[in-house]
Scaffold this active site. Structure first.
Site, PDB file in Angstrom:
ATOM      1  CB  SER A   1     -10.329  -3.692  -8.135  1.00  0.00           C
ATOM      2  OG  SER A   1     -10.546  -5.045  -8.442  1.00  0.00           O
TER       3      SER A   1
ATOM      4  CE  LYS B   1     -11.906  -5.679  -4.371  1.00  0.00           C
ATOM      5  NZ  LYS B   1     -12.430  -6.155  -5.652  1.00  0.00           N
TER       6      LYS B   1
END
Length: 226
Positions: free
Chosen positions: A145, A183
């Protein structure tokens, strides 16, 4: 043969366990041996472990067991506590190549539950030059990711503990109190966006009270597999 500091530390741990039933904390060991930083203690403990004098007990913070004593061991008298002899009061400056041992707290992937990264699984030596001040830990990255930020599956990320981050920084965020994720954080008005660095994953938007920052990315370690 043990060095003088290794011998001192081993005897100190042995005496403390004998007196109190528990091993001393890193701070207590650091003060007893008059060392400037805890990384020196980590190194001594690792050296004693490799030589078979100490054993770290898994699943318990700072639990150490003395497995054997050196032949030259002479117990220090209990009264007055343990104070090793300091040859001189000058503390060495931290060399640029000084290493610090950090705990590896498990794997982090999109949707990792927080319980999965709260227990120390292993330790890793990291150069002090990568770290700076503060408390740090290491996580193993699982998944792709964050691939466009240069963070690949199987990499180890070094995280500095903290609960604040600027917009645009890569953080470990706790989502809704239960999911930990790596993230890029962006502030959009009152909302917080968690962006993946891979177009296959969508950006998720949260209210400010739904996200807690657990730390931010300060380094990356990649092990090459031949």
């Amino acid at each position: 043969m043990l060095t003088r500091k290794q011998h001192e530390l081993l005897m100190y741990i042995h005496e403390r366990i004998k007196e109190t039933g528990v091993s001393p904390s890193f701070d207590e060991m650091k003060d007893a041996l008059d060392l400037a930083s805890k990384s020196g203690i980590h190194r001594l403990i690792t050296a004693l472990e490799e030589r078979g004098f100490l054993r770290r007990l898994p699943h318990r913070a700072r639990a150490l067991e003395v497995t054997k004593l050196p032949a030259s061991a002479t117990p220090t008298p209990a009264k007055g506590g343990f104070k090793p002899k300091v040859v001189d009061g000058v503390r060495p400056a931290v060399a640029a190549n000084d290493m610090r041992e950090l705990p590896i707290l498990g794997k982090i992937a999109a949707g990792t539950p927080i319980e999965a990264i709260q227990h120390e699984r292993d330790r890793m030596s990291v150069s002090e030059s990568m770290l700076g001040s503060g408390e740090h830990y290491v996580l193993e990255v699982q998944g792709d990711s964050m691939i466009n930020a240069g963070i690949l599956d199987g990499d180890h990320v070094i995280i500095r503990k903290g609960d604040t981050a600027n917009s645009g920084e890569i953080v470990v965020a706790l989502v809704m109190g239960e999911e930990a994720t790596l993230k890029r954080l962006r502030r959009k008005g009152a909302s917080i966006a968690l962006e993946a660095a891979n177009p296959a994953y969508e950006t998720r938007i949260f209210g400010p009270d739904q996200i807690q920052v657990q730390g931010k990315l300060v380094g990356l370690i990649r092990k090459y597999h031949h």
